[in-house]
Design a protein around this motif. Structure first.
Motif, short mmCIF file in Angstrom:
data_model
loop_
_atom_site.label_atom_id
_atom_site.label_comp_id
_atom_site.label_asym_id
_atom_site.label_seq_id
_atom_site.Cartn_x
_atom_site.Cartn_y
_atom_site.Cartn_z
N ALA A 1 0.79 -1.17 0.10
CA ALA A 1 0.09 0.13 0.04
C ALA A 1 0.87 1.21 -0.06
CB ALA A 1 -0.94 -0.06 1.07
N THR B 1 -9.77 -5.44 -1.96
CA THR B 1 -10.27 -4.35 -1.53
C THR B 1 -11.36 -4.41 -0.57
OG1 THR B 1 -9.12 -3.37 -3.52
CG2 THR B 1 -10.69 -1.87 -2.04
N GLU C 1 -2.29 5.89 1.98
CA GLU C 1 -3.35 5.05 2.82
C GLU C 1 -3.02 4.84 4.34
OE1 GLU C 1 -2.86 1.82 0.17
OE2 GLU C 1 -4.25 2.57 -1.31
N HIS D 1 -5.15 -4.03 2.28
CA HIS D 1 -6.20 -3.19 1.89
C HIS D 1 -7.46 -3.78 2.27
CE1 HIS D 1 -3.00 -1.59 -0.72
NE2 HIS D 1 -3.63 -0.59 -0.83
N GLY D 2 -7.61 -5.16 2.66
CA GLY D 2 -8.87 -5.93 2.89
C GLY D 2 -8.67 -7.17 3.47
N THR E 1 -8.93 -10.54 -7.37
CA THR E 1 -9.22 -9.54 -6.57
C THR E 1 -10.70 -9.36 -6.15
OG1 THR E 1 -9.68 -8.28 -8.71
CG2 THR E 1 -7.46 -7.99 -7.86
N LYS F 1 -5.50 -9.88 -3.73
CA LYS F 1 -5.45 -8.53 -3.11
C LYS F 1 -6.78 -8.27 -3.22
CE LYS F 1 -2.68 -4.45 -3.94
NZ LYS F 1 -1.66 -3.65 -4.81
#
Length: 936
Positions: free
Chosen positions: A48, A771, A52, A795-796, A749, A769
């Motif tokens: 990231a 989100t 962020e 990110h998630g 994703t 990856k």
């Protein structure tokens, strides 16, 4: 300056809070200052951008302020729906970027974040059976650095005070089923076995297993073949076994923590075994509590009973509590057993429930001791048996009987009211005086219709007796009136002509004739003494006196000539023909019970029948007095060396077994196991089964379905299917080939399904990856040949649903951080991976050779099988110390452990647990939940 707006990215929800940066907060009147920190997420270098992390750190600083600052929390509580707060934020390191936010007009507000009261949500209150309106806040922060910009929003909900705390899975837990029958494995965080089982099962942890948990809980019996190790690294660490704990070879409890400062009993680590601790096969050694770091920090062992089965035990820095009444604990054997005190410099706070220095035995039952050295007291409510080699450096307190089978050493005093094989010694100059108490026979009366009539008395004719010299030279003899030859120097006759060699005789209260010495008068006999009437002195053979009786009728007339031994009879005056009635027939009516009154100590000390009647009614036939050298009456406590009545101890120290340390007190339950009300929970510190179930969301007889999902939630699209067997992906009805390279790299994703077996001829690397939060259905997946699923959770988060069977063979499921080589893991690390399992079909996760999985397993319907190999990761440092190759990093709840094999190691982290998503301000008793994060 004015910044341009950035487009909103799709995707939401990460239900955790990452670690907060150092900060100083003066809400509204000043600024939030974000300081540089080496451990700050702003300096993490995985995937990231810096902006962020900086934006999220600003929001986390605000949530920390809500928890720590009462003024901040009160401002939030008082917010109305139209309010917008904009606290200032100052960053003292330009490398972190610039913080601000965009208002509704698109204007940039540098150095501030935005807090809006955006909406209300409704939550069903199960305690009140009603829906409640609750406040929802939106906290927004934007960070800019080098032309890059990121916005993070947090949605925070105010919680009801009646809401239960979120569930918390710590370490490894099993709902029931089979046991981790492992050797050389390592468990951290917590270990709970058979949580929802019926409590009758037996669980095994064997050779070389290391348990490094803050809580170990076994709903059943725990059995080990040997060398099981518990490393105690924190105060308050608890090990609970609800049935028996059975050993063969030693169980090592290694005290590696340090008790610093004053403490209370609840701070002391403990082993609680509701049944017995027993060496089941007579192994060469037993339980060992080791002062591993030399700090001599305290430890407590609680068990129903303790049976070392003739094997030695070594318990450093330990108090031993034996909680069961009416059972016998056997401590020691041929070897040397010891129980030692903890650091004498450690002090308990005044509010502690029981003050102790360690090295003591407290028992509600009986205790047998052999070849044992105890540095403190032995306090036993039941009996104590002492065999060879016993050394007690404190007091011995025996509520029952002390049975001494061998000499022993005592450092202080003995308190015992009853003892066998033991003769306490009087102090020099002191005397013990025994007095026979005064017997009061039953008060009797005679029926008035009976009349007492004396029989007729006659003297014996002395001419019937002859004296002759026996054939034995120097002996005298005679012939009695019955013509029998008697040989004695002095012979006595009683009043009935019976010959005795004693000069006196006694009658008992039943009017039976018995012969006693003066010193043979025993309890229950009248004290009336009769001199024999007749005697025959060989030196004066013609000296006689006395006579005999013949029966008289009720008018006094002689009616017989034969001698009788009765001086009188009773006749029924209402019946002239009635025969005589002896006194021990139905004539006597007992109107009161016999009793004793105490005789005082006056008179001759050596004559038990001298002294006056005190008039005090007593139950024993004897009273014991003690006098000092001056003739003063003293207590036994003063007269004897080291032997005192138990009442002397209890009046000074309280009960023999401390009431605040009973099973009921420390578990907060009554004798039936039912929880006491909160008002009686003052001394509780042992974790109970109900608490374990509540902590993991087991409600009534089932797991909370809102926590433990068994299917993909509705609305989540997992129709995209990645088939590892054919290396294809099907999306929207269209199937395409995946990269055929070796390894084959697959990037994901969004929510999807993975199925199939990649085979032994190809490696696949799946990179996910997300989100926000996505779902991935693992539909009968086999990963092998060093394949990996790597989740970038910066990110998630990813929720995996195991549908059917997941086999991991020489492969792993890891976070990107760990896959990138970061092997420094702490128990506060967050991992955005959660596993769920289907209930139908029954799901299973299986390890097979050199595998590691990361994440939280919320899988109460899933079986875990583990092969006999180490995990895939080497060089792992856990909380600053090396640890064996782990199989699992995170925390897990499974239905059962089917085949756990050897070397299974779980490294505990907070992982995806929801507990840290709660913000609590203790002073205001207010709580908020961070519902999710959004990123732009």
């Amino acid at each position: 300056m004015k910044k341009h707006s950035k487009a909103k990215l799709k995707g939401t929800v990460l239900f955790t809070v990452i670690s907060v940066m150092s900060l100083l907060i003066i809400f509204l009147t000043s600024t939030l200052v974000l300081a540089t920190s080496a451990s700050n997420r702003s300096h993490k270098n995985y995937a990231a951008t810096q902006t962020e992390y900086t934006a999220r750190a600003a929001i986390e600083s605000f949530s920390e302020a809500m928890s720590r600052s009462d003024a901040v929390a009160q401002m939030i509580v008082n917010m109305k729906k139209t309010d917008v707060l904009t606290p200032s934020v100052e960053i003292n390191d330009s490398a972190l970027g610039e913080i601000g936010y965009y208002d509704n007009s698109g204007n940039w507000n540098s150095g501030q974040i935005s807090i809006e009261y955006i909406d209300d949500t409704y939550v069903y209150n199960t305690e009140k059976s009603a829906w409640e309106e609750q406040q929802v806040l939106k906290v927004t922060a934007t960070a800019e650095l080098g032309g890059e910009e990121s916005t993070v929003c947090a949605y925070i909900r105010k919680k009801s005070p009646d809401e239960p705390n979120p569930i918390s899975i710590k370490g490894l837990q099993t709902a029931g089923g089979l046991t981790p029958d492992t050797t050389q494995g390592t468990y951290t965080g917590a270990l709970a076995l058979g949580v929802t089982a019926d409590g009758t099962g037996e669980y095994q942890l064997n050779n070389g297993t290391i348990v490094k948990t803050d809580l170990t809980f076994v709903n059943g019996s725990l059995k080990t073949g040997g060398n099981l190790n518990f490393d105690i690294e924190n105060s308050g660490t608890g090990t609970v076994v609800l049935k028996d704990f059975e050993f063969f070879n030693p169980v090592n409890i290694n005290l590696k923590y340090e008790m610093t400062g004053d403490f209370v009993q609840k701070d002391i680590p403990y082993l609680f075994v509701n049944g017995q601790i027993v060496n089941y096969a007579g192994g060469s050694s037993f339980i060992k509590v080791n002062n591993s770091n030399g700090k001599k920090s305290p430890y407590n062992i609680f068990c129903g009973s303790f049976n070392s089965n003739s094997s030695p035990a070594s318990m450093d820095c330990t108090d031993l509590y034996l909680m069961d009444s009416g059972v016998t604990s056997k401590i020691g054997g041929p070897g040397n057993t010891k129980l030692s005190a903890w650091n004498n410099a450690l002090n308990q706070k005044s509010e502690t429930q029981f003050d102790s220095k360690g090295g003591n035995i407290y028992s509600k039952g009986n205790v047998e001791l052999e070849n044992v050295t105890i540095s403190g007291d032995v306090r036993v409510e039941g009996d104590v048996t002492i065999r060879n080699g016993v050394n007690i450096k404190g007091n011995l307190v025996v509520g029952g009987t002390l049975n001494l089978n061998a000499p022993f050493n005592i450092g202080q005093n003995i308190y015992a009211d009853r003892y066998n094989g033991f003769s306490p010694q009087l102090k020099p100059g002191y005397t013990k005086i025994e007095k026979n108490n005064i017997w009061h026979p039953p008060v009797t009366s005679v029926d008035p219709k009976y009349q007492k009539i004396d029989n007729i008395h006659y003297d014996y004719d002395t001419n019937n007796y002859e004296v002759y010299e026996s054939n034995t030279p120097g002996a005298w003899g005679w012939i009695d009136r019955n013509g029998d030859t008697r040989n004695s120097k002095i012979t006595y006759y009683d009043e009935f002509g019976n010959c005795y060699e004693k000069g006196q005789w006694y009658k008992d209260f039943q009017s039976k004739d018995f012969q006693f010495n003066d010193d043979e008068i025993s309890r229950g006999y009248l004290k009336d003494k009769f001199d024999n009437v007749y005697h025959h002195n060989p030196w004066n053979p013609h000296q006689y006196d006395g006579g005999y009786y013949v029966t008289a009728d009720q008018y006094g007339n002689e009616i017989g000539t034969a001698p009788t031994n009765k001086q009188y009879y009773y006749y029924d005056t209402t019946d002239p023909t009635s025969p005589p009635v002896e006194v021990d027939e139905s004539v006597i009516n007992v109107t009161s019970s016999p009793y004793y009154t105490q005789r005082d100590c006056d008179g001759d000390d050596h004559n038990p029948n001298s002294g006056s009647d005190t008039g005090i009614v007593v139950t024993d036939f004897k009273t014991i007095y003690y006098k000092d050298s001056a003739g003063n009456i003293v207590s036994a406590t003063e007269a004897y060396t080291g032997v005192y009545p138990v009442s002397d101890f209890t009046s000074a120290k309280g009960s023999i077994y401390p009431e605040t340390m009973t099973r009921e007190a420390i578990t907060g339950t009554d004798a039936g196991g039912n929880p006491y009300p909160d008002s009686k929970q003052e001394y509780k510190f042992v974790t109970t089964l109900d608490e374990i179930k509540k902590s993991i969301g087991y409600i009534g007889s089932s797991f909370d379905p809102s926590i433990y999902l068994t299917d993909i939630p509705s609305g989540i699209d997992v129709s995209t299917v990645y088939d590892l067997s054919s290396l294809t992906v099907t999306q929207g009805g269209v199937t395409t080939n995946l990269p055929s390279s070796d390894p084959s790299v697959i990037d994901i994703t969004n929510s999807c399904t993975i199925k199939g077996d990649n085979g032994s001829g190809r490696t696949v690397n799946i990179r996910i990856k997300p989100t926000g939060t996505i779902w991935v259905k693992l539909d009968n997946v086999t990963l092998q040949r060093n394949s990996k699923i790597v989740v970038d959770d910066s990110h998630g988060a990813v929720n995996f649903l195991v549908n059917g069977h997941l086999l991991v063979r020489n492969s792993s499921i890891l976070t990107k951080k760990i896959d990138d080589g970061n092997r420094n893991i702490t128990d506060t690390d967050k991992i955005g991976i959660t596993f769920y399992g289907t209930q139908t079909p029954e799901s299973e996760i299986e390890y097979e050779n050199l595998d590691t999985i990361c994440g939280t397993a919320k899988c109460p319907y899933t079986k875990l099988n583990i092969a006999n190999n180490a995990g895939a990761l080497s060089g792992v440092i856990y909380n600053g110390k090396p640890i064996a190759n782990p199989h699992w990093i995170g925390n897990a709840l499974f239905k059962e452990i089917g085949n756990s094999g050897d070397n299974f190691t779980l490294v505990y982290t907070d992982a995806g647990g929801s507990a840290d998503s709660t913000i609590t301000n203790q002073l205001l008793s207010e709580s908020w939940e961070i519902m999710y994060y959004d990123m732009y």
